[in-house]
Design an enzyme around this catalytic site. Structure first.
Site, PDB file in Angstrom:
ATOM      1  N   ASP A  19      82.531 -53.143 -95.272  1.00  0.00           N
ATOM      2  CA  ASP A  19      82.929 -52.565 -96.562  1.00  0.00           C
ATOM      3  C   ASP A  19      83.190 -53.648 -97.606  1.00  0.00           C
ATOM      4  OD1 ASP A  19      83.467 -50.418 -98.228  1.00  0.00           O
ATOM      5  OD2 ASP A  19      85.612 -50.459 -97.797  1.00  0.00           O
ATOM      6  N   HIS A  36      75.005 -55.319-101.880  1.00  0.00           N
ATOM      7  CA  HIS A  36      74.343 -54.773-100.689  1.00  0.00           C
ATOM      8  C   HIS A  36      73.329 -55.778-100.136  1.00  0.00           C
ATOM      9  CE1 HIS A  36      76.416 -51.097-101.287  1.00  0.00           C
ATOM     10  NE2 HIS A  36      75.717 -50.684-102.336  1.00  0.00           N
ATOM     11  N   LEU A 130      72.727 -59.022 -76.685  1.00  0.00           N
ATOM     12  CA  LEU A 130      73.644 -58.196 -77.477  1.00  0.00           C
ATOM     13  C   LEU A 130      73.047 -56.808 -77.728  1.00  0.00           C
ATOM     14  CD1 LEU A 130      76.270 -58.320 -79.416  1.00  0.00           C
ATOM     15  CD2 LEU A 130      74.583 -58.596 -81.232  1.00  0.00           C
TER      16      LEU A 130
HETATM   17  C1  IPE Z   1      82.508 -46.685 -95.078  1.00  0.00           C
HETATM   18  O1  IPE Z   1      82.720 -47.252 -96.325  1.00  0.00           O
HETATM   19  C2  IPE Z   1      81.033 -46.517 -94.813  1.00  0.00           C
HETATM   20  C3  IPE Z   1      80.269 -47.746 -94.588  1.00  0.00           C
HETATM   21  C4  IPE Z   1      80.767 -48.959 -94.573  1.00  0.00           C
HETATM   22  C5  IPE Z   1      78.862 -47.547 -94.342  1.00  0.00           C
HETATM   23  P1  IPE Z   1      82.939 -46.385 -97.642  1.00  0.00           P
HETATM   24  O2  IPE Z   1      83.018 -47.332 -98.765  1.00  0.00           O
HETATM   25  O3  IPE Z   1      81.901 -45.340 -97.717  1.00  0.00           O
HETATM   26  O4  IPE Z   1      84.340 -45.693 -97.337  1.00  0.00           O
HETATM   27  P2  IPE Z   1      85.437 -45.107 -98.351  1.00  0.00           P
HETATM   28  O5  IPE Z   1      84.718 -44.193 -99.292  1.00  0.00           O
HETATM   29  O6  IPE Z   1      86.051 -46.277 -99.047  1.00  0.00           O
HETATM   30  O7  IPE Z   1      86.425 -44.425 -97.457  1.00  0.00           O
HETATM   31  C1  IPE Z   2      79.852 -51.030 -98.022  1.00  0.00           C
HETATM   32  O1  IPE Z   2      80.204 -51.488 -99.292  1.00  0.00           O
HETATM   33  C2  IPE Z   2      78.405 -50.599 -97.939  1.00  0.00           C
HETATM   34  C3  IPE Z   2      78.217 -49.148 -97.760  1.00  0.00           C
HETATM   35  C4  IPE Z   2      79.156 -48.254 -97.790  1.00  0.00           C
HETATM   36  C5  IPE Z   2      76.877 -48.717 -97.539  1.00  0.00           C
HETATM   37  P1  IPE Z   2      80.546 -50.475-100.469  1.00  0.00           P
HETATM   38  O2  IPE Z   2      79.284 -50.085-101.143  1.00  0.00           O
HETATM   39  O3  IPE Z   2      81.365 -49.346 -99.965  1.00  0.00           O
HETATM   40  O4  IPE Z   2      81.397 -51.405-101.405  1.00  0.00           O
HETATM   41  P2  IPE Z   2      82.780 -51.068-102.088  1.00  0.00           P
HETATM   42  O5  IPE Z   2      83.698 -50.602-100.991  1.00  0.00           O
HETATM   43  O6  IPE Z   2      82.513 -50.018-103.109  1.00  0.00           O
HETATM   44  O7  IPE Z   2      83.229 -52.363-102.671  1.00  0.00           O
HETATM   45 MG    MG Z   3      83.342 -49.041 -99.730  1.00  0.00          MG
END
Ligand code: IPE
Ligand code: IPE
Ligand code: MG
Length: 244
Positions: A19, A36, A130
């Site tokens: 995240d 990303h 792995l």
């Molecule tokens: C969880 O992160 C999903 C992934 C890392 C793929 P999100 O960014 O979607 O989660 P919330 O919305 O902060 O709970």
């Molecule tokens: C995690 O990073 C990637 C996915 C959920 C696919 P985010 O896109 O949720 O990034 P933040 O949490 O908004 O910074």
């Molecule tokens: Mg996120």
């Protein structure tokens, strides 16, 4: 430092919530997509570091059932990135002995992506290094619901009795059937929640939340999280061995 002689040992199964990509990008005045993209580099580092440390299973949250609610352009970018990752990296992962498995709902997905994911699973299925478990279009409540439906169908068909349904039977019907529960869950980006990830499987998992955004993930961050895991006492509902 991760202590290889620690009683907790190296966690056999590490689950990761990758995240913070968007916030990493925003902090640099870049579009979320740049975060990303860097996230893929971090994933490559994570796989390498986990394999080097002797982790057996690495489960990564790549796209949740709820991530479809993001703007179409971001969803499209994320799906393209996954497609490109599979196309570009599977040969290298195969070479490194990595076995790829995918969990999550496949029904309703683009058939091209499903075919690519299945190809990666088949190509690497005999590898003994792995095990990289990719949670894609994954939501734990949805997974548990699908498992319950499958078990209910078997009951309706007379294949199993209601009294034969145990936690082990349900666990075997989850997408993670046959995979041991995570020992350690790491969430980057500072949020302290599960976001519908591995709800059943994490019953006794140790959680480590780190402030680093996912694109900044490194072998050092992993080692620190493992060291934190090793400082914990896992009791599984019991009591400390010496106080018995
Ligand atoms: C969880 O992160 C999903 C992934 C890392 C793929 P999100 O960014 O979607 O989660 P919330 O919305 O902060 O709970
Ligand atoms: C995690 O990073 C990637 C996915 C959920 C696919 P985010 O896109 O949720 O990034 P933040 O949490 O908004 O910074
Ligand atoms: Mg996120």
């Amino acid at each position: 430092m991760a202590d290889l002689a620690n009683p907790n040992g190296v966690p056999r199964h590490v689950a990761v919530i990758m995240d913070g990509n968007g916030r990493w990008a925003a902090a640099r005045g870049l579009p979320r997509s740049a975060g990303h993209k860097q996230g893929v580099e971090a994933l490559r580092r994570a796989v390498r570091a986990a394999a080097e440390l002797g982790v057996e299973y690495l489960t990564i949250y790549s796209f949740s059932s709820e991530n479809w609610s993001r703007p179409v352009a971001e969803v499209t970018f994320l799906l393209d990135l996954l497609r490109r990752f599979i196309r570009k990296d599977v040969a290298d992962l195969h070479q490194a002995g990595v076995r790829i498995s995918v969990i999550g709902e496949r029904d309703g997905l683009d058939p091209g992506i499903v075919a690519q994911l299945e190809e990666a699973e088949i190509m690497t299925c005999d590898n003994t290094g792995l095990r990289l478990v990719v949670a894609f279009n994954y939501g734990s409540r949805q997974e548990i619901t699908r498992a319950a439906q499958t078990v209910a169908r078997k009951v309706a068909e007379g294949k199993i009795a209601v009294s034969d349904i145990t936690p082990a039977v349900l666990a075997n019907h989850l997408d993670t059937g046959g995979i041991p529960d995570p020992d350690l869950l790491i969430r980057t980006g500072g949020e302290q929640r599960l976001s519908n990830y591995l709800l059943w499987q994490c019953a006794y998992t140790e959680f480590v939340f780190v402030p680093e955004y996912w694109p900044d993930f490194s072998a050092e961050v992993l080692r620190r999280a493992i060291a934190e895991y090793q400082s914990r006492e896992r009791r599984f509902g019991g009591i400390k061995a010496q106080s018995a």
